[in-house]
Design a protein around this motif. Sequence first.
Motif, short mmCIF file in Angstrom:
data_model
loop_
_atom_site.label_atom_id
_atom_site.label_comp_id
_atom_site.label_asym_id
_atom_site.label_seq_id
_atom_site.Cartn_x
_atom_site.Cartn_y
_atom_site.Cartn_z
N THR A 37 0.83 -1.21 0.00
CA THR A 37 0.00 0.00 0.00
C THR A 37 0.86 1.25 0.00
O THR A 37 0.47 2.29 -0.56
N ALA A 38 2.04 1.17 0.61
CA ALA A 38 2.94 2.32 0.63
C ALA A 38 3.31 2.73 -0.79
O ALA A 38 3.43 3.93 -1.09
N PHE A 39 3.47 1.76 -1.70
CA PHE A 39 3.77 2.10 -3.10
C PHE A 39 2.56 2.75 -3.77
O PHE A 39 2.72 3.62 -4.63
N ALA A 40 1.35 2.33 -3.38
CA ALA A 40 0.15 2.97 -3.92
C ALA A 40 0.09 4.43 -3.49
O ALA A 40 -0.24 5.32 -4.30
N ILE A 41 0.41 4.70 -2.23
CA ILE A 41 0.42 6.08 -1.72
C ILE A 41 1.47 6.91 -2.47
O ILE A 41 1.22 8.05 -2.86
N GLN A 42 2.64 6.31 -2.68
CA GLN A 42 3.70 6.99 -3.43
C GLN A 42 3.22 7.34 -4.84
O GLN A 42 3.43 8.46 -5.33
N CYS A 43 2.56 6.40 -5.50
CA CYS A 43 2.07 6.62 -6.87
C CYS A 43 0.98 7.70 -6.90
O CYS A 43 0.96 8.53 -7.81
N LEU A 44 0.10 7.71 -5.90
CA LEU A 44 -0.91 8.77 -5.83
C LEU A 44 -0.25 10.14 -5.73
O LEU A 44 -0.69 11.10 -6.37
N GLY A 45 0.81 10.22 -4.93
CA GLY A 45 1.55 11.48 -4.81
C GLY A 45 2.16 11.91 -6.13
O GLY A 45 2.12 13.10 -6.50
N GLU A 46 2.70 10.94 -6.86
CA GLU A 46 3.30 11.24 -8.18
C GLU A 46 2.22 11.74 -9.15
O GLU A 46 2.46 12.69 -9.91
N ARG A 47 1.06 11.10 -9.13
CA ARG A 47 -0.02 11.52 -10.03
C ARG A 47 -0.52 12.92 -9.69
O ARG A 47 -0.88 13.70 -10.57
N LEU A 48 -0.55 13.23 -8.39
CA LEU A 48 -0.94 14.58 -7.97
C LEU A 48 0.07 15.62 -8.45
O LEU A 48 -0.30 16.67 -8.98
N ARG A 49 1.35 15.30 -8.25
CA ARG A 49 2.41 16.27 -8.62
C ARG A 49 2.43 16.52 -10.13
O ARG A 49 2.70 17.63 -10.58
N SER A 50 2.13 15.49 -10.91
CA SER A 50 2.18 15.64 -12.37
C SER A 50 0.94 16.36 -12.91
O SER A 50 0.90 16.76 -14.07
N GLY A 51 -0.09 16.49 -12.05
CA GLY A 51 -1.33 17.13 -12.49
C GLY A 51 -2.32 16.17 -13.13
O GLY A 51 -3.42 16.56 -13.52
N GLU A 52 -1.91 14.89 -13.24
CA GLU A 52 -2.80 13.87 -13.82
C GLU A 52 -4.01 13.64 -12.91
O GLU A 52 -5.08 13.28 -13.36
N HIS A 72 4.23 12.45 0.62
CA HIS A 72 3.96 12.45 -0.82
C HIS A 72 2.95 13.51 -1.24
O HIS A 72 2.45 13.49 -2.37
N GLY A 73 2.61 14.41 -0.32
CA GLY A 73 1.81 15.57 -0.69
C GLY A 73 0.32 15.29 -0.87
O GLY A 73 -0.36 16.01 -1.61
N ILE A 74 -0.18 14.25 -0.20
CA ILE A 74 -1.61 13.94 -0.31
C ILE A 74 -2.35 14.62 0.84
O ILE A 74 -2.07 14.34 2.01
N PRO A 75 -3.29 15.53 0.54
CA PRO A 75 -4.05 16.19 1.61
C PRO A 75 -4.87 15.16 2.38
O PRO A 75 -5.44 14.24 1.79
N LEU A 76 -4.93 15.31 3.70
CA LEU A 76 -5.64 14.35 4.54
C LEU A 76 -6.93 14.95 5.09
O LEU A 76 -7.06 16.16 5.24
N THR A 77 -7.87 14.06 5.39
CA THR A 77 -9.11 14.47 6.04
C THR A 77 -9.46 13.42 7.08
O THR A 77 -8.74 12.43 7.27
N THR A 78 -10.58 13.62 7.79
CA THR A 78 -11.01 12.67 8.81
C THR A 78 -12.45 12.25 8.55
O THR A 78 -13.18 12.88 7.77
N LEU A 79 -12.88 11.20 9.23
CA LEU A 79 -14.24 10.71 9.06
C LEU A 79 -15.27 11.72 9.56
O LEU A 79 -16.42 11.68 9.14
N ASP A 80 -14.85 12.62 10.44
CA ASP A 80 -15.77 13.66 10.92
C ASP A 80 -16.10 14.67 9.83
O ASP A 80 -17.14 15.34 9.89
N GLU A 81 -15.20 14.80 8.86
CA GLU A 81 -15.32 15.90 7.88
C GLU A 81 -15.89 15.46 6.54
O GLU A 81 -16.08 16.29 5.66
N ILE A 82 -16.13 14.17 6.36
CA ILE A 82 -16.57 13.68 5.05
C ILE A 82 -17.87 12.89 5.18
O ILE A 82 -18.23 12.45 6.28
N ASP A 83 -18.56 12.71 4.07
CA ASP A 83 -19.79 11.91 4.09
C ASP A 83 -19.67 10.66 3.25
O ASP A 83 -20.64 9.92 3.06
#
Length: 236
Positions: A37-52, A72-83
């Motif tokens: 899963t750590a590699f998935a998080i890394q890849c999500l960060g790369e996709r965010l940085r590239s603008g994809e 990796h620059g992924i903004p975080l949230t909590t279960l209190d803040e989302i639906d």
Amino acid sequence: MTAGLDPVTVMKQEVGRAAANRVKSGSIVGLGTGSTTAFAIQCLGERLRSGELTDIRGVPTSFQASVLAKQHGIPLTTLDEIDRIDIAIDGADEVDPQKNLIKGGGAAHTREKIVDSLAEQFIVVVDRSKLVDRLGTTFPLPVEVLPMAVTPVMQAIEKLGGKPELRMGVKKDGPVITDQGNMVLDVTFGAIDNPAELEKTLNNIPGVLENGLFVGVADVVLVGEIKDNHPSVREA
């Protein structure tokens, strides 16, 4: 990215990437725990940085996932803040043919079960060695327990036919403590005939917070394999 890495690491990268590539812009993403899963998080960060990929928010299942997401620059949230959670990506220690899982090798299964169960789509990322005919055959079942209840819970589990062991720390004296401040029992049952029933029975023992049986939660299982020294990914 893959230069000089062993085939197993490359395979984990490929499985993580395959899962991350299924995330769409605007999604709220459950971020699991563990090496694949750590590699998935890394890849999500790369996709965010590239603008994809744009406008995603992550819900971490552990301190480890939170730290990696921030790195990796992924903004975080909590279960209190989302639906909702659109998609969750997480690993597993065992996967049976019905896509039931044993999780908790990293002692994060309680938070993982909350996040993964809430997700519209839960993608499991594993290597081929995690596939089993029946749960419990290669991996003990983790059970998170309140510290004051460890002894009575162990006695109750023994009456169910399980052999519980308190998980001890590595490079640390004493037991493993979860992100919630609890302890983990690793229970050997052998092959588990009815995972759904056992999941409920264990969670009904006073003092048990949660166990690592995930029944009917996984939607997609992505399996990494090495064939002729080349990594490949298939859907189970």
